[in-house]
Design a protein around this motif. Sequence first.
Motif, PDB file in Angstrom:
ATOM      1  N   LEU A 386       0.815  -1.207   0.000  1.00  0.00           N
ATOM      2  CA  LEU A 386       0.000   0.000   0.000  1.00  0.00           C
ATOM      3  C   LEU A 386       0.854   1.265   0.000  1.00  0.00           C
ATOM      4  CD1 LEU A 386      -2.934  -0.836   2.444  1.00  0.00           C
ATOM      5  CD2 LEU A 386      -2.892  -0.945  -0.052  1.00  0.00           C
ATOM      6  N   ASN A 387       1.883   1.304   0.828  1.00  0.00           N
ATOM      7  CA  ASN A 387       2.771   2.465   0.885  1.00  0.00           C
ATOM      8  C   ASN A 387       4.113   2.206   0.200  1.00  0.00           C
ATOM      9  OD1 ASN A 387       1.088   4.228   2.539  1.00  0.00           O
ATOM     10  ND2 ASN A 387       1.460   2.758   4.172  1.00  0.00           N
ATOM     11  N   ARG A 388       4.548   0.974   0.265  1.00  0.00           N
ATOM     12  CA  ARG A 388       5.798   0.571  -0.370  1.00  0.00           C
ATOM     13  C   ARG A 388       5.588  -0.730  -1.123  1.00  0.00           C
ATOM     14  NH1 ARG A 388      10.521   2.964   1.873  1.00  0.00           N
ATOM     15  NH2 ARG A 388       9.958   5.120   2.358  1.00  0.00           N
ATOM     16  N   ILE A 417       5.097   3.675  -3.227  1.00  0.00           N
ATOM     17  CA  ILE A 417       3.983   3.422  -4.136  1.00  0.00           C
ATOM     18  C   ILE A 417       3.155   4.688  -4.278  1.00  0.00           C
ATOM     19  CG2 ILE A 417       1.754   2.230  -4.257  1.00  0.00           C
ATOM     20  CD1 ILE A 417       3.096  -0.259  -3.252  1.00  0.00           C
ATOM     21  N   ASN A 418       2.665   4.941  -5.483  1.00  0.00           N
ATOM     22  CA  ASN A 418       1.749   6.059  -5.688  1.00  0.00           C
ATOM     23  C   ASN A 418       0.449   5.776  -4.936  1.00  0.00           C
ATOM     24  OD1 ASN A 418       3.141   7.774  -7.943  1.00  0.00           O
ATOM     25  ND2 ASN A 418       3.350   5.636  -8.585  1.00  0.00           N
ATOM     26  N   PRO A 419      -0.026   6.720  -4.128  1.00  0.00           N
ATOM     27  CA  PRO A 419      -1.162   6.449  -3.225  1.00  0.00           C
ATOM     28  C   PRO A 419      -2.445   6.104  -3.978  1.00  0.00           C
ATOM     29  CG  PRO A 419      -0.597   8.786  -3.233  1.00  0.00           C
ATOM     30  CD  PRO A 419       0.491   8.088  -3.972  1.00  0.00           C
ATOM     31  N   MET A 420      -3.165   5.135  -3.426  1.00  0.00           N
ATOM     32  CA  MET A 420      -4.415   4.643  -4.017  1.00  0.00           C
ATOM     33  C   MET A 420      -5.548   4.802  -3.007  1.00  0.00           C
ATOM     34  SD  MET A 420      -2.824   1.097  -5.592  1.00  0.00           S
ATOM     35  CE  MET A 420      -1.830   0.816  -4.108  1.00  0.00           C
ATOM     36  N   ARG A 421      -6.728   4.994  -3.549  1.00  0.00           N
ATOM     37  CA  ARG A 421      -7.914   5.060  -2.696  1.00  0.00           C
ATOM     38  C   ARG A 421      -9.131   4.698  -3.534  1.00  0.00           C
ATOM     39  NH1 ARG A 421      -7.177  10.729  -3.868  1.00  0.00           N
ATOM     40  NH2 ARG A 421      -9.071  11.652  -4.803  1.00  0.00           N
ATOM     41  N   PRO A 440      -0.479  10.549  -8.606  1.00  0.00           N
ATOM     42  CA  PRO A 440       0.977  10.639  -8.794  1.00  0.00           C
ATOM     43  C   PRO A 440       1.637  11.184  -7.534  1.00  0.00           C
ATOM     44  CG  PRO A 440      -0.153  12.372 -10.020  1.00  0.00           C
ATOM     45  CD  PRO A 440      -1.216  11.475  -9.473  1.00  0.00           C
ATOM     46  N   ARG A 441       2.527  10.404  -6.955  1.00  0.00           N
ATOM     47  CA  ARG A 441       3.108  10.756  -5.654  1.00  0.00           C
ATOM     48  C   ARG A 441       3.950  12.028  -5.713  1.00  0.00           C
ATOM     49  NH1 ARG A 441       8.499   8.592  -5.084  1.00  0.00           N
ATOM     50  NH2 ARG A 441       9.110   7.437  -6.957  1.00  0.00           N
ATOM     51  N   HIS A 442       4.479  12.370  -6.881  1.00  0.00           N
ATOM     52  CA  HIS A 442       5.310  13.565  -6.995  1.00  0.00           C
ATOM     53  C   HIS A 442       4.488  14.843  -7.147  1.00  0.00           C
ATOM     54  CE1 HIS A 442       8.961  11.208  -7.252  1.00  0.00           C
ATOM     55  NE2 HIS A 442       8.474  10.512  -8.252  1.00  0.00           N
ATOM     56  N   ARG A 443       3.153  14.705  -7.204  1.00  0.00           N
ATOM     57  CA  ARG A 443       2.305  15.878  -7.441  1.00  0.00           C
ATOM     58  C   ARG A 443       1.240  16.012  -6.350  1.00  0.00           C
ATOM     59  NH1 ARG A 443       1.458  16.015 -13.981  1.00  0.00           N
ATOM     60  NH2 ARG A 443       1.817  18.248 -13.631  1.00  0.00           N
ATOM     61  N   GLU A 444       1.632  15.669  -5.146  1.00  0.00           N
ATOM     62  CA  GLU A 444       0.706  15.692  -4.020  1.00  0.00           C
ATOM     63  C   GLU A 444       0.107  17.079  -3.830  1.00  0.00           C
ATOM     64  OE1 GLU A 444       0.632  14.597   0.775  1.00  0.00           O
ATOM     65  OE2 GLU A 444       2.476  14.366  -0.403  1.00  0.00           O
ATOM     66  N   HIS A 474      -1.458   0.957 -13.519  1.00  0.00           N
ATOM     67  CA  HIS A 474      -1.893   2.183 -12.837  1.00  0.00           C
ATOM     68  C   HIS A 474      -0.721   2.844 -12.134  1.00  0.00           C
ATOM     69  CE1 HIS A 474      -2.035  -1.081 -10.009  1.00  0.00           C
ATOM     70  NE2 HIS A 474      -2.332  -0.306  -8.986  1.00  0.00           N
ATOM     71  N   GLN A 475       0.146   2.025 -11.505  1.00  0.00           N
ATOM     72  CA  GLN A 475       1.326   2.567 -10.843  1.00  0.00           C
ATOM     73  C   GLN A 475       2.334   3.110 -11.850  1.00  0.00           C
ATOM     74  OE1 GLN A 475       2.227   3.029  -7.573  1.00  0.00           O
ATOM     75  NE2 GLN A 475       0.130   2.492  -7.003  1.00  0.00           N
TER      76      GLN A 475
END
Length: 696
Positions: A386-388, A417-421, A440-444, A474-475
């Motif tokens: 989920l996170n890694r 990992i890019n966050p999912m929900r 996208p984790r780099h564009r939080e 998706h990732q």
Amino acid sequence: MIRHTLFRNTALRALAAASLGLGASLAATAAPAAAQDASSAPQVPEMLEKRIPAGEFVKQANMRSVRISPDGNRLAYLANNSGRQVLVTLDLNNIEAGPKLILEAEEARESGQRSLAGFRWIGNEHVVMTVISRENINGQLGDFRRLVAYDVTDGELVQQAWRNAGGDAGVILHIDHDTGKYLLQRDAISENTERWGYPEVVEVDVNDGKYSYVQRTNPVVTGWQADGNGTVRVGGNYDSDTGKQRILYRSEDESNFKTVYNEADATFTESLPAPEVFVPGTDDAYVTSREDGYTKVYRMNMQTMQLGEPVFEVAGHDVDGVISSPDGNRVLGYVSYENGQREAVYTDEMMKQLQTMLEEVFGENEAQIVDWSDDFSKIVVFGGGLNRVGAYYLYDTQTGQLGLLAWQSASLKDAPINPMRAETYTASDGTEIEAIITMPRHREGQTGLPVVVMPHGGPFGVKDTINFGFASWHQALAEQGYVVIQPNYRGSGGYGKEFEKMGREPGGYGMRMQDDLNDAVTAFAAKGLIDADRACIMGWSYGGYAAARGAQRDPDVWRCAVAGAGVYDMPLMNEWDRKNLGRFSEGFQATSDNPQAISPALHPEGEWAPILIVAAKRDARIPMEQAEALVGALRRAGKSEGTDFKYIVQEQGTHNLPYDDVHMQWIEEAHAWIEKHNPAYVPADGDEAPAVVAMN
């Protein structure tokens, strides 16, 4: 049984114990830290700030499908060896010797090739492999299934009951690990032509492959089922022309079978009340059923087929299955689906305590019990996801030691990992649709981002969930800067039979189901999450169809489309299904009342969104003629190849993308096409694309 006092919190937290290093070629060699924070530096620190190339997300797993021997002394699992999937064993008492290669496990591509379809332990010294042999039969490719036992002590391969076996001799019904004997269902070869190809059951000795007969063929049975004690209790049959599913049953002490169920489901949304766990000494079994709209677990009398009260259910969702004990006689728990996640819910107190304590180490929903020895002294655990990116661990319940076995991905290790929900949106007709969102984790914190909508395959009865997964497309795309939305459009599984029926209505396939995808763009743009003018659609199999249909029907919605292994001419596919699956079974896909109208290949004229079309030449499910029909139609309509469309034929490709060469080509070509027509980063966004990590 294991004393519960062995599951000590202090022992579980002792993750600084020595790693079970398997050598650099197949696994990592450093022990992880306990409950690592999602923002801490990963094993490859550059991955925290830089972008990971898309192709890295689809490489063969470093370790997966892990199975531990009954005595807990050995593992068998699939590993990645220089880009090729292989089956290996590992002696846990001699880890320094490293994994031992049994065979390559890639899918057969050509006539005469063999591939691994599955494996399991029988006793403590034999890994029994299900091998598929692809043969040319009168000009058509056909698969033969056989079992081969591998002796871990001397490397000997033993054919299992091959003599007088028909096309399929690979279904194991019951195993006695103590004696090394097991029940095998296999197609019979008989002088009685009426029984030719019908299955029989034999008892096989894994040591030499010799067998004796247990259950002869029955003219109305195409599959058998045994209980946890090794008694054949159920026979089943499916008629592909009428759709009727028959169940024959007998009690433990009876010799004759009787028909207890013989019905057809024209909606394809009911669940067959077949037993998952027999209750010893009774005529009862635990089954799953959609009797009242959602899949629930019941205790049912097999003689009368009467359901009792539900023993497990999840409000508003289907239950995914039952978890049984190694001997098959007890229910340990259930697999639920809720809030976008599949989760094991244990009712067995010992397993429940173990799951709770493992989550204290890895985090909530970040610990999965994969397999265990017969005495529960050794537990294989998957941690992360989920996170890694996750890893496999071995937990010794006697000592409390928890050691790293291998990272799931050799190159990514514990990359973030890019966050999912899961998030629900309202379709234009008022229907509530759940979607999996990958950010996208780099564009939080950013809004108005470009989006890729990725409908799943199937389409019916399938769903996307929150997970890293085998096909982490998706990732891969979120890592490049896109929001990825995976709508569980009407017709998807997990939300009850009425929701599934909505997709199967005449106006669902290619129409209302397509609207659900468009509505996802509208809804999430209204929330500010994405820019509706920067949307592409991408999918494989049914998802490939939906992408092509979107490019053809709704070019104003999509800036581009990526379609893989899709159906593009529905009448042509319906004809193929009728010939190969039977008159009734063709109806699983053929739900539209106007298949010509929803076929992209039959409407190549007019404006289309630019489309990338990828076809697998050795696809056994979707014939190549589908892609050829679409591409031919686009060419005849004057579409420009390279601009309006691009066509890639994967000469060695199959429907399941089971090896690195074709899988990496698919995701890299998809990313390039999307980036060309819908760049992830534009000056108006106010940010720049992070540098790319240099991978080894």
